[in-house]
Write a protein that holds these residues in place. Structure first.
Motif, mmCIF file in Angstrom:
data_model
loop_
_atom_site.group_PDB
_atom_site.id
_atom_site.type_symbol
_atom_site.label_atom_id
_atom_site.label_comp_id
_atom_site.label_asym_id
_atom_site.label_seq_id
_atom_site.Cartn_x
_atom_site.Cartn_y
_atom_site.Cartn_z
ATOM 1 N N THR A 264 0.369 -1.512 0.036
ATOM 2 C CA THR A 264 0.008 -0.018 0.002
ATOM 3 C C THR A 264 0.922 1.293 -0.346
ATOM 4 O O THR A 264 2.215 1.647 0.931
ATOM 5 C CB THR A 264 -0.865 0.114 1.278
ATOM 6 N N ASP A 265 0.550 2.537 -0.492
ATOM 7 C CA ASP A 265 1.122 3.823 -0.347
ATOM 8 C C ASP A 265 -0.662 4.364 0.052
ATOM 9 O O ASP A 265 0.008 5.853 -0.231
ATOM 10 C CB ASP A 265 0.998 4.086 -2.421
ATOM 11 N N ALA A 266 -1.418 3.864 0.666
ATOM 12 C CA ALA A 266 -2.073 4.481 1.237
ATOM 13 C C ALA A 266 -2.332 5.441 2.190
ATOM 14 O O ALA A 266 -3.329 6.840 2.471
ATOM 15 C CB ALA A 266 -3.580 4.440 1.226
ATOM 16 N N PHE A 306 -7.242 -6.442 3.811
ATOM 17 C CA PHE A 306 -6.385 -7.821 2.584
ATOM 18 C C PHE A 306 -5.811 -6.494 1.029
ATOM 19 O O PHE A 306 -7.191 -5.338 1.383
ATOM 20 C CB PHE A 306 -7.384 -8.426 1.423
ATOM 21 N N TYR A 307 -5.143 -7.228 0.884
ATOM 22 C CA TYR A 307 -4.488 -6.059 -0.680
ATOM 23 C C TYR A 307 -4.165 -6.607 -1.605
ATOM 24 O O TYR A 307 -3.350 -8.046 -1.595
ATOM 25 C CB TYR A 307 -3.000 -4.644 -0.168
ATOM 26 N N GLN A 308 -3.721 -6.520 -3.221
ATOM 27 C CA GLN A 308 -3.867 -7.248 -4.154
ATOM 28 C C GLN A 308 -3.762 -5.963 -5.744
ATOM 29 O O GLN A 308 -4.037 -5.184 -5.134
ATOM 30 C CB GLN A 308 -5.173 -7.829 -4.880
ATOM 31 N N ALA A 309 -1.950 -6.265 -5.849
ATOM 32 C CA ALA A 309 -1.384 -5.725 -6.460
ATOM 33 C C ALA A 309 -0.395 -6.511 -7.571
ATOM 34 O O ALA A 309 -0.490 -7.432 -7.399
ATOM 35 C CB ALA A 309 -0.115 -4.274 -6.418
ATOM 36 N N GLY A 336 -12.568 2.180 6.441
ATOM 37 C CA GLY A 336 -12.191 2.628 5.710
ATOM 38 C C GLY A 336 -12.071 3.447 4.951
ATOM 39 O O GLY A 336 -10.769 4.291 4.063
ATOM 40 N N ALA A 337 -13.093 4.293 5.237
ATOM 41 C CA ALA A 337 -13.183 5.555 5.082
ATOM 42 C C ALA A 337 -11.992 6.194 4.724
ATOM 43 O O ALA A 337 -11.747 7.728 4.431
ATOM 44 C CB ALA A 337 -14.912 6.248 5.668
ATOM 45 N N ARG A 338 -11.373 6.962 6.152
ATOM 46 C CA ARG A 338 -10.436 7.412 6.743
ATOM 47 C C ARG A 338 -9.175 7.020 6.371
ATOM 48 O O ARG A 338 -8.172 8.172 5.680
ATOM 49 C CB ARG A 338 -10.163 7.157 7.913
ATOM 50 N N GLU A 339 -9.475 6.038 4.859
ATOM 51 C CA GLU A 339 -8.151 5.657 4.538
ATOM 52 C C GLU A 339 -8.290 4.799 2.565
ATOM 53 O O GLU A 339 -8.301 3.907 2.773
ATOM 54 C CB GLU A 339 -6.537 4.539 4.970
ATOM 55 N N ILE A 343 -5.803 -0.693 -4.381
ATOM 56 C CA ILE A 343 -5.175 -1.714 -3.741
ATOM 57 C C ILE A 343 -6.368 -2.860 -2.625
ATOM 58 O O ILE A 343 -6.272 -3.708 -3.355
ATOM 59 C CB ILE A 343 -4.365 -1.906 -3.956
ATOM 60 N N ARG A 344 -6.416 -1.545 -1.919
ATOM 61 C CA ARG A 344 -7.748 -3.008 -0.616
ATOM 62 C C ARG A 344 -8.537 -3.709 -1.014
ATOM 63 O O ARG A 344 -9.725 -3.378 -2.532
ATOM 64 C CB ARG A 344 -7.778 -2.362 0.525
#
Length: 386
Positions: A264-266, A306-309, A336-339, A343-344
Motif C-alpha cells: 500500500t501507498d495509501a 487485504f491488499y492485491q496488486a 476504511g473511509a478514512r484511508e 488496492i485494498r
C-alpha cells in the motif's frame, strides 16, 4: 633525613619512573567506533538470566503444514483472551508479526532496556499465553515497540541489547543468534508440499525515515515522506545477501513476513513505500526466486485488511494480508473511509483480530481469512498459488 631514608626514596623514585616508562610504552586501546561497541562491556555485566517464554510445542518441519495463524500488536498489560479463540481454530503454527510486547511502555531512554525486559517477563507469566504455547508452535519477528522506541530503526543505539532480549524470550535458533538482526527462514514439508517461511527484519538495519515538512494541520495518516536516495536501506547489506540465497532454494509456497506493510501507498505511516527503491529491489528479488507461489503477511496498523496488486518490477499478482491488533484495537468495525486505497480488497477493520492461512495442497490454493477476536470472519479470499 637519614641516608637510609634518602636511599629508600631514591629507590621508590626509580620504580615510579620505571613504571611510568612502561605505561607510556604500552599500546593504547583503540577507542570504540560506535555507541554499540562502547556499550558491550556494560551489557556484559548485566544479568544474563533474561526473560524467556515457556518452551512450548515444537514445529515438525518434516511434515506438510496446512494451517497457520498469525497476528501482531499484543500489549502485555492488556487482556489475553484471544489466545483461546485462536487455539480453537487448530493452527499448526502461529506467527507473531511484531509489536509482540510493548517494551517502550514507560521507557525513558535507559540503556539497559529494563522496561522491555519487564514487558517480556509479564507476557511470559500470562496463563493464556503459556497454554497457547504449550499447544501451538510459534515463530516471531519484531516491530518498533518490541525493538525500541516508536518508529525506531537501525540508528537505535541499544539495538544489540534489544536483540538479546528478543532472542532469549522467543528461544531463537542458533542461526538467528549467530548474526546481527533477527531475520530467519524455515523450510517446512516434503517436496511438492514445501512451504518456505521468510521472516524479515525491517528494524535492525533500517535507515532513518524522511519526515514530511511541518504543518499546523493534524496529520491523521502519518507524517513520513518518501526518499529516493539509492543509499537508503530497509534490510541492510547482510540481510539482502541472505535473502537472495534463501530465494534460490526451491519451494512450492513462500510466505513472506514483513512487520510493516508492503503493497500500500495509501498512508504516511511506516511502510515499504517510504523507500520505493528498496521496495522495487524487493520485488525484483521475489521475481528471481526459484519457483513457488507467494503471499505476504504484515501487521503494525492496529487494523486488518487485504491488499492485491501487480507491481511492475515483480510482474505478477501479489496478495498481502495485514492482521493487527491482537488486543490493542484503536476502534471497531470498518474504518476504511478514512484511508481510501485502490488496492485494498476488503474493509479496513479496526476490531481486535488475527489472521488464518489455510493451504489446500490438492487444489493448489491458499485460503486467507481475517477473523475478529471472537472468531467471526471479517473477510476471506482464496488465492491460487500454482
Amino acid at each position: 633525613m637519614t641516608r637510609s631514608t634518602i636511599a629508600l626514596l631514591a629507590g621508590l623514585g626509580s620504580l615510579v619512573l620505571s613504571s611510568c616508562a612502561n605505561v607510556a610504552a604500552a599500546p593504547q586501546a583503540a577507542p570504540p567506533q560506535s555507541a554499540e561497541e562502547a556499550l558491550r562491556p556494560y551489557y556484559a555485566t548485566l544479568d544474563t538470566n533474561v526473560p524467556q517464554a515457556n518452551a512450548g510445542a515444537q514445529l515438525d518441519i518434516s511434515r506438510a503444514i496446512s494451517r497457520i495463524a498469525f497476528g501482531s500488536c499484543n500489549h502485555q498489560n492488556r487482556h489475553q483472551t484471544i489466545w483461546s479463540t485462536i487455539a480453537a481454530h487448530n493452527p499448526e503454527l502461529f506467527l507473531m508479526i511484531g509489536d509482540n510486547v510493548y517494551g517502550d511502555f514507560g521507557y525513558r531512554g535507559e540503556a539497559d532496556l529494563g522496561t522491555f525486559a519487564h514487558a517480556y517477563q509479564l507476557q511470559a507469566s500470562h496463563p493464556e499465553f503459556i497454554a497457547f504455547r504449550n499447544q501451538v508452535p510459534m515463530l516471531a519477528s519484531w516491530d518498533d515497540h518490541d525493538f525500541g522506541p516508536n518508529d525506531s530503526g537501525g540508528a537505535f543505539s541499544f539495538r544489540e541489547r534489544s536483540e538479546q532480549l528478543f532472542e532469549s524470550f522467543w528461544r531463537s535458533s542458533d542461526a538467528v543468534r549467530a548474526r546481527p538482526g533477527i531475520y530467519d527462514s524455515v523450510m517446512i514439508g516434503p517436496e511438492g508440499e514445501r512451504v518456505q517461511l521468510i521472516i524479515l527484519d525491517t528494524r535492525f538495519f533500517r535507515d532513518p525515515l524522511v519526515s514530511l515538512p511541518y504543518s499546523a494541520e493534524r496529520r491523521p495518516l502519518g507524517h513520513y515522506g518518501i526518499t529516493d536516495s539509492p543509499d537508503a536501506t530497509m534490510l541492510g547489506a547482510a540481510q539482502w545477501a541472505w535473502l537472495a540465497g534463501e530465494l534460490e532454494k526451491p519451494a512450492d509456497l513462500r510466505i513472506i513476513v514483513s512487520s510493516i506493510q508492503l503493497l500500500t501507498d495509501a498512508h504516511n505511516y511506516e511502510k515499504w513505500g517510504n523507500m520505493p527503491l528498496e521496495r522495487e529491489r524487493f520485488y525484483r528479488a521475489l521475481a528471481a526466486r526459484n519457483g513457488g507461489g507467494m503471499v505476504v503477511l504484515s501487521g503494525d496498523r492496529h487494523s486488518g485488511a487485504f491488499y492485491q496488486a501487480t507491481p511492475e518490477a515483480l510482474g505478477e499478482e501479489l496478495w498481502e494480508l495485514t492482521a493487527s491488533s491482537l488486543n490493542l484495537s484503536f476502534g471497531e468495525g470498518d474504518t476504511g473511509a478514512r484511508e481510501p486505497d485502490p488496492i485494498r480488497r476488503s474493509g479496513f477493520y479496526s476490531d481486535e483480530n488475527f489472521g488464518m492461512l489455510e493451504i489446500d495442497w490438492a487444489a493448489g490454493e491458499v485460503a486467507l481469512n481475517l477473523r475478529r477476536s471472537d472468531g467471526e470472519s471479517l473477510h476471506a479470499e482464496r488465492i491460487r498459488f500454482r
